[in-house]
Design a protein around this motif. Structure first.
Motif, short mmCIF file in Angstrom:
data_model
loop_
_atom_site.label_atom_id
_atom_site.label_comp_id
_atom_site.label_asym_id
_atom_site.label_seq_id
_atom_site.Cartn_x
_atom_site.Cartn_y
_atom_site.Cartn_z
N LEU A 1 0.83 -1.20 0.00
CA LEU A 1 0.00 0.00 0.00
C LEU A 1 0.87 1.25 0.00
O LEU A 1 0.56 2.23 -0.69
N ALA A 2 1.97 1.23 0.74
CA ALA A 2 2.90 2.36 0.71
C ALA A 2 3.41 2.60 -0.70
O ALA A 2 3.50 3.74 -1.16
N GLY A 3 3.72 1.50 -1.41
CA GLY A 3 4.17 1.63 -2.79
C GLY A 3 3.10 2.23 -3.69
O GLY A 3 3.39 3.10 -4.53
N LEU A 4 1.86 1.79 -3.53
CA LEU A 4 0.76 2.35 -4.33
C LEU A 4 0.57 3.82 -4.02
O LEU A 4 0.35 4.63 -4.94
N MET A 5 0.64 4.19 -2.76
CA MET A 5 0.46 5.59 -2.39
C MET A 5 1.55 6.47 -2.99
O MET A 5 1.30 7.60 -3.40
N VAL A 6 2.77 5.94 -3.08
CA VAL A 6 3.87 6.67 -3.72
C VAL A 6 3.61 6.82 -5.22
O VAL A 6 3.91 7.85 -5.83
N GLU A 7 3.02 5.78 -5.81
CA GLU A 7 2.76 5.80 -7.26
C GLU A 7 1.30 6.13 -7.59
O GLU A 7 0.77 5.72 -8.62
N LYS A 8 0.66 6.88 -6.72
CA LYS A 8 -0.77 7.19 -6.86
C LYS A 8 -1.12 7.78 -8.23
O LYS A 8 -2.08 7.37 -8.88
N GLU A 9 -0.34 8.74 -8.68
CA GLU A 9 -0.64 9.38 -9.97
C GLU A 9 -0.50 8.39 -11.12
O GLU A 9 -1.32 8.38 -12.05
#
Length: 324
Positions: free
Chosen positions: A287-295
């Motif tokens: 989830l941390a990875g997804l939040m970093v790559e949100k855009e």
């Protein structure tokens, strides 16, 4: 390149041993997580296994096969930071074998207590996972125990059953984010994705403090990371990567990204706020990875592997009190 046999038939056979002792885990779409991340988020809940982590699948598959091949074996030995050890302790008891588990000094006391409660003999040795792993090899020779490493064929077959469940339930995922500790989780995911002929991209996530697999992915070969590893995501605290795992990841992953401890803490808090699920650091790192790559993921259908929930009460309380 690894010659591991990870075809669907082999994975389904491993599943037959696993489902004697646990049910498939759920996968849910969480609206608040989806709103937070700006995409359609599906979570595979490996925090809901009998030991609170995906590793139990590998342990059950491995110990069932080992007991068939060597019924008179006195016991096994392995090293862990927690979830792998709980898996082997749980699975060894199911087939009537003893499990000796080595952890580094200072390992999470609650994980240690859980392994002992599951019947393992727990030994503390070394400053980190790698030193514990090396000592486990010494104990195998000294005591005549069967050594089990963190990345072996039957372990991966067992772990891969979560991927077969996930893709079977949600086959049109654009991307799946998965933690990388020693590699069994991501390699099982890659094997099933490829066997099913899906086009889902797989993104591995590691801690900035434990970058060995990111460095290896970038180099195209296994290279060691930092000499010391300290991260809230102790389940991914690897400093010496497995070459077979690296080869599979290089071939099958879209990328391997790094996130910091602050991002991991934020993800742990987000899981609790948005789903009321507890996620340990390694469980929250996708989830941390997804939040970093949100855009990058805006509007896409994204899977997250919540690989485990085994975080100490103190650590989790600190996370919830410190993250806005």
């Amino acid at each position: 390149m690894s010659t591991f046999d990870l075809n669907l038939d082999a994975i389904e056979k491993a599943g037959a041993d696993i489902y004697r002792h646990m049910s498939p885990t759920a996968q849910y779409r969480w609206p608040l997580l989806s709103r937070r991340c700006g995409c359609d988020v599906w979570v595979k809940h490996e925090n809901h296994t009998p030991v609170g982590a995906f590793k139990v699948r590998g342990g059950l598959a491995y110990m069932a096969e080992l007991a068939r091949r060597q019924p008179n074996l006195p016991g096994v030995v392995s090293a862990t930071r927690g979830n792998h050890g709980q898996s082997l302790a749980f699975a060894s008891a199911k087939v009537g074998k003893n499990a000796t588990i080595v952890v580094p000094h200072g390992n999470d006391s609650e994980k240690n207590a859980a392994m002992r409660a599951l019947g393992a003999e727990l030994i503390e040795h070394g400053a980190d996972f790698q030193e514990a792993l090396e000592f486990a090899g010494t104990l195998a020779e000294r005591r005549g125990l069967y050594p089990i490493g963190p990345f072996e064929e039957q372990l991966i077959r067992g772990v891969a059953t979560y991927a077969l469940e996930f893709f079977g339930a949600v086959s049109d995922l654009d991307t799946v984010y998965v933690p990388i500790g020693m590699g069994s989780g991501i390699c099982g995911l890659i094997a099933v994705r490829d066997a099913l002929g899906l086009k889902t991209e797989i993104v591995g996530v590691v801690s900035e403090q434990a970058p060995a697999y990111a460095l290896s992915f970038e180099a195209g070969r296994a290279i060691p990371g930092a000499e010391t590893v300290e991260t809230i995501a102790d389940g991914v605290a690897c400093r010496v990567p497995n070459p077979d795992a690296v080869a599979m990841i290089v071939k099958g992953a879209a990328r391997v990204i790094r996130v910091g401890d602050d991002a991991i803490r934020a993800a742990m808090a987000a899981y609790f706020s948005d789903t009321h699920n507890v996620a340990e650091g390694a469980g929250a790192i996708p989830l941390a990875g997804l939040m970093v790559e949100k855009e990058k993921m805006a509007g896409r259908k994204v899977g997250l592997i919540l690989s485990g929930a085994n975080v100490s009460r103190k650590t989790f309380a600190d996370v919830l009190s410190s993250v806005a």
